[in-house]
Design a protein around this motif. Structure first.
Motif, PDB file in Angstrom:
ATOM      1  N   LEU A  75       0.686  -1.091   0.457  1.00 51.49           N
ATOM      2  CA  LEU A  75       0.102   0.304   0.215  1.00 51.49           C
ATOM      3  C   LEU A  75       1.072   1.514  -0.002  1.00 51.49           C
ATOM      4  CD1 LEU A  75      -2.791  -1.148   2.578  1.00 51.49           C
ATOM      5  CD2 LEU A  75      -3.260  -1.274  -0.353  1.00 51.49           C
ATOM      6  N   ILE A  76       2.085   1.239   0.976  1.00 52.57           N
ATOM      7  CA  ILE A  76       2.672   2.160   0.630  1.00 52.57           C
ATOM      8  C   ILE A  76       4.334   1.761  -0.054  1.00 52.57           C
ATOM      9  CG2 ILE A  76       1.793   3.527   2.687  1.00 52.57           C
ATOM     10  CD1 ILE A  76       3.967   2.430   3.955  1.00 52.57           C
ATOM     11  N   GLY A  77       5.495   2.427  -0.627  1.00 49.88           N
ATOM     12  CA  GLY A  77       6.396   2.446  -0.514  1.00 49.88           C
ATOM     13  C   GLY A  77       7.400   2.297   0.360  1.00 49.88           C
ATOM     14  N   ARG A  78       9.127   2.149   0.636  1.00 49.75           N
ATOM     15  CA  ARG A  78       9.877   2.293   1.785  1.00 49.75           C
ATOM     16  C   ARG A  78       9.806   3.583   1.828  1.00 49.75           C
ATOM     17  NH1 ARG A  78      11.756   1.767   6.143  1.00 49.75           N
ATOM     18  NH2 ARG A  78      13.870   1.789   6.285  1.00 49.75           N
ATOM     19  N   ARG A  79       9.695   4.684   0.578  1.00 47.10           N
ATOM     20  CA  ARG A  79      10.468   6.314   0.641  1.00 47.10           C
ATOM     21  C   ARG A  79       8.881   6.668   1.494  1.00 47.10           C
ATOM     22  NH1 ARG A  79      12.932   9.178  -3.950  1.00 47.10           N
ATOM     23  NH2 ARG A  79      14.067   9.860  -2.618  1.00 47.10           N
ATOM     24  N   LEU A  80       8.179   6.379   1.381  1.00 47.19           N
ATOM     25  CA  LEU A  80       6.802   7.032   1.751  1.00 47.19           C
ATOM     26  C   LEU A  80       6.763   6.593   3.439  1.00 47.19           C
ATOM     27  CD1 LEU A  80       4.086   8.838   2.074  1.00 47.19           C
ATOM     28  CD2 LEU A  80       2.982   6.719   1.532  1.00 47.19           C
ATOM     29  N   GLN A  81       7.068   5.590   3.700  1.00 47.48           N
ATOM     30  CA  GLN A  81       7.355   4.750   5.358  1.00 47.48           C
ATOM     31  C   GLN A  81       8.249   5.347   5.821  1.00 47.48           C
ATOM     32  OE1 GLN A  81       9.581   1.180   5.702  1.00 47.48           O
ATOM     33  NE2 GLN A  81       8.193   0.614   7.030  1.00 47.48           N
ATOM     34  N   VAL A  82       9.941   6.095   4.891  1.00 46.57           N
ATOM     35  CA  VAL A  82       9.701   6.892   6.147  1.00 46.57           C
ATOM     36  C   VAL A  82       9.862   8.100   6.684  1.00 46.57           C
ATOM     37  CG1 VAL A  82      12.617   8.141   5.724  1.00 46.57           C
ATOM     38  CG2 VAL A  82      12.528   4.964   5.405  1.00 46.57           C
ATOM     39  N   TRP A  83       9.047   9.437   5.484  1.00 48.32           N
ATOM     40  CA  TRP A  83       8.345   9.858   5.842  1.00 48.32           C
ATOM     41  C   TRP A  83       7.712   9.855   6.698  1.00 48.32           C
ATOM     42  CZ3 TRP A  83       9.014  15.108   3.860  1.00 48.32           C
ATOM     43  CH2 TRP A  83       9.688  15.265   2.798  1.00 48.32           C
ATOM     44  N   LEU A  84       6.488   8.932   6.643  1.00 46.29           N
ATOM     45  CA  LEU A  84       5.658   8.493   7.893  1.00 46.29           C
ATOM     46  C   LEU A  84       5.916   8.318   9.154  1.00 46.29           C
ATOM     47  CD1 LEU A  84       3.033   6.605   5.151  1.00 46.29           C
ATOM     48  CD2 LEU A  84       2.713   9.170   6.697  1.00 46.29           C
ATOM     49  N   LEU A  85       7.218   7.609   8.602  1.00 44.91           N
ATOM     50  CA  LEU A  85       7.680   7.244  10.207  1.00 44.91           C
ATOM     51  C   LEU A  85       8.103   9.003  10.899  1.00 44.91           C
ATOM     52  CD1 LEU A  85      10.573   4.334   9.748  1.00 44.91           C
ATOM     53  CD2 LEU A  85       7.990   4.412  11.712  1.00 44.91           C
ATOM     54  N   ALA A  86       8.560   9.768  10.139  1.00 40.98           N
ATOM     55  CA  ALA A  86       9.481  10.879  10.368  1.00 40.98           C
ATOM     56  C   ALA A  86       7.691  11.731  10.996  1.00 40.98           C
ATOM     57  CB  ALA A  86      10.192  11.861   9.230  1.00 40.98           C
ATOM     58  N   VAL A  87       6.361  11.625  10.589  1.00 42.27           N
ATOM     59  CA  VAL A  87       5.459  11.947  10.922  1.00 42.27           C
ATOM     60  C   VAL A  87       5.126  11.912  12.527  1.00 42.27           C
ATOM     61  CG1 VAL A  87       3.069  11.930  11.094  1.00 42.27           C
ATOM     62  CG2 VAL A  87       4.011  12.670   9.181  1.00 42.27           C
ATOM     63  N   VAL A  88       5.691  10.208  13.100  1.00 39.14           N
ATOM     64  CA  VAL A  88       5.318  10.395  14.042  1.00 39.14           C
ATOM     65  C   VAL A  88       5.990  10.459  14.843  1.00 39.14           C
ATOM     66  CG1 VAL A  88       5.214   8.060  15.307  1.00 39.14           C
ATOM     67  CG2 VAL A  88       4.073   7.761  12.771  1.00 39.14           C
ATOM     68  N   GLU A  89       7.536  10.690  14.961  1.00 39.03           N
ATOM     69  CA  GLU A  89       8.515  11.121  15.078  1.00 39.03           C
ATOM     70  C   GLU A  89       8.688  13.105  16.065  1.00 39.03           C
ATOM     71  OE1 GLU A  89      13.232  11.803  15.254  1.00 39.03           O
ATOM     72  OE2 GLU A  89      12.512  10.258  14.520  1.00 39.03           O
ATOM     73  N   HIS A  90       7.980  13.476  15.159  1.00 40.90           N
ATOM     74  CA  HIS A  90       8.044  14.749  15.078  1.00 40.90           C
ATOM     75  C   HIS A  90       6.526  15.651  16.148  1.00 40.90           C
ATOM     76  CE1 HIS A  90      11.196  16.879  12.652  1.00 40.90           C
ATOM     77  NE2 HIS A  90      11.063  16.100  11.735  1.00 40.90           N
ATOM     78  N   GLY A  91       5.652  14.068  15.881  1.00 46.39           N
ATOM     79  CA  GLY A  91       4.669  14.527  16.361  1.00 46.39           C
ATOM     80  C   GLY A  91       4.615  13.958  18.139  1.00 46.39           C
ATOM     81  N   ASN A  92       5.084  12.818  17.714  1.00 42.86           N
ATOM     82  CA  ASN A  92       5.609  12.690  19.028  1.00 42.86           C
ATOM     83  C   ASN A  92       6.324  13.738  20.090  1.00 42.86           C
ATOM     84  OD1 ASN A  92       4.629   9.963  19.098  1.00 42.86           O
ATOM     85  ND2 ASN A  92       6.349   9.318  19.106  1.00 42.86           N
ATOM     86  N   LYS A  93       7.206  14.040  19.377  1.00 40.37           N
ATOM     87  CA  LYS A  93       7.765  15.589  20.051  1.00 40.37           C
ATOM     88  C   LYS A  93       6.690  16.443  20.374  1.00 40.37           C
ATOM     89  CE  LYS A  93      12.990  16.465  19.532  1.00 40.37           C
ATOM     90  NZ  LYS A  93      13.144  15.740  20.108  1.00 40.37           N
ATOM     91  N   ALA A  94       5.989  16.805  19.551  1.00 42.07           N
ATOM     92  CA  ALA A  94       5.041  17.618  19.865  1.00 42.07           C
ATOM     93  C   ALA A  94       3.795  17.479  20.870  1.00 42.07           C
ATOM     94  CB  ALA A  94       3.848  18.213  18.439  1.00 42.07           C
ATOM     95  N   ILE A  95       3.850  16.588  20.820  1.00 41.65           N
ATOM     96  CA  ILE A  95       3.078  15.655  22.049  1.00 41.65           C
ATOM     97  C   ILE A  95       3.421  15.752  23.847  1.00 41.65           C
ATOM     98  CG2 ILE A  95       1.697  13.748  22.548  1.00 41.65           C
ATOM     99  CD1 ILE A  95       0.748  13.277  19.868  1.00 41.65           C
ATOM    100  N   HIS A  96       4.993  15.500  23.097  1.00 38.45           N
ATOM    101  CA  HIS A  96       5.678  15.634  24.636  1.00 38.45           C
ATOM    102  C   HIS A  96       6.542  16.347  24.715  1.00 38.45           C
ATOM    103  CE1 HIS A  96       3.749  11.239  25.151  1.00 38.45           C
ATOM    104  NE2 HIS A  96       4.415  10.618  24.291  1.00 38.45           N
ATOM    105  N   GLU A  97       6.759  17.436  23.923  1.00 44.04           N
ATOM    106  CA  GLU A  97       7.551  17.927  24.217  1.00 44.04           C
ATOM    107  C   GLU A  97       7.450  19.277  23.899  1.00 44.04           C
ATOM    108  OE1 GLU A  97      11.703  16.810  23.018  1.00 44.04           O
ATOM    109  OE2 GLU A  97      11.181  14.934  23.309  1.00 44.04           O
ATOM    110  N   SER A  98       5.878  19.756  22.851  1.00 44.67           N
ATOM    111  CA  SER A  98       5.420  21.008  23.000  1.00 44.67           C
ATOM    112  C   SER A  98       6.956  21.597  21.932  1.00 44.67           C
ATOM    113  CB  SER A  98       5.790  22.250  23.669  1.00 44.67           C
ATOM    114  OG  SER A  98       4.153  21.641  24.578  1.00 44.67           O
ATOM    115  N   VAL A  99       7.283  20.550  20.807  1.00 45.85           N
ATOM    116  CA  VAL A  99       8.495  21.346  20.392  1.00 45.85           C
ATOM    117  C   VAL A  99       7.701  21.242  18.488  1.00 45.85           C
ATOM    118  CG1 VAL A  99      10.513  20.259  18.999  1.00 45.85           C
ATOM    119  CG2 VAL A  99      10.363  20.514  21.626  1.00 45.85           C
TER     120      VAL A  99
END
Length: 137
Positions: A75-99
């Motif tokens: 359903l997704i390629g490896r490149r999109l997976q990398v971008w979506l993992l970045a979304v998760v990482e940035h989202g976690n930082k926003a939620i837990h550290e307000s960054v």
């Protein structure tokens, strides 16, 4: 961050194929992005990835697991997976550290989540038939 390697979607032509809770969340995130509410926006993007994963890959139990399931199914390629993992990482930082991410990076992250949603839901619509060629009498 640079722009993701996929085309920019037309924003309002495919939303009606999304499940209502995901459509509502996407529209709220797009509005937050428009007003440059970056912390809320990136947290919302992470929520969208999670909502899509819970809906479309219920066998997985984590955000990374949802993305692995999407990749395995093609359903997704490896490149999109990398971008979506970045979304998760940035989202976690926003939620837990307000960054928050910067504006250009936020736009690229939004684009990657929209691309995921189009892959999962946008192509479920019926393919439009080609118009018939008119005959000249």
């Amino acid at each position: 961050m640079t722009s993701p390697p996929f085309p920019i979607p037309s924003r309002h032509t495919w939303h009606h194929h999304l499940p209502p809770p995901i459509r509502t969340l996407l529209e709220q995130v797009q509005e937050a992005v428009k007003h440059r509410l970056n912390i809320l926006s990136v947290a919302g993007l992470r929520m969208l990835v999670e909502a899509a994963g819970k809906t479309e890959a219920p066998e997985a139990s984590s955000l990374r697991g949802y993305l692995e399931a999407f990749l395995r199914r093609g359903l997704i390629g490896r490149r999109l997976q990398v971008w979506l993992l970045a979304v998760v990482e940035h989202g976690n930082k926003a939620i837990h550290e307000s960054v928050a991410v910067q504006d250009e990076d936020l736009d690229a992250l939004l684009l990657s989540v929209e691309h995921l949603l189009q892959e999962l839901y946008g192509l479920q619509a019926a393919v439009p038939p080609c118009p018939r060629r008119s005959t000249i009498s």
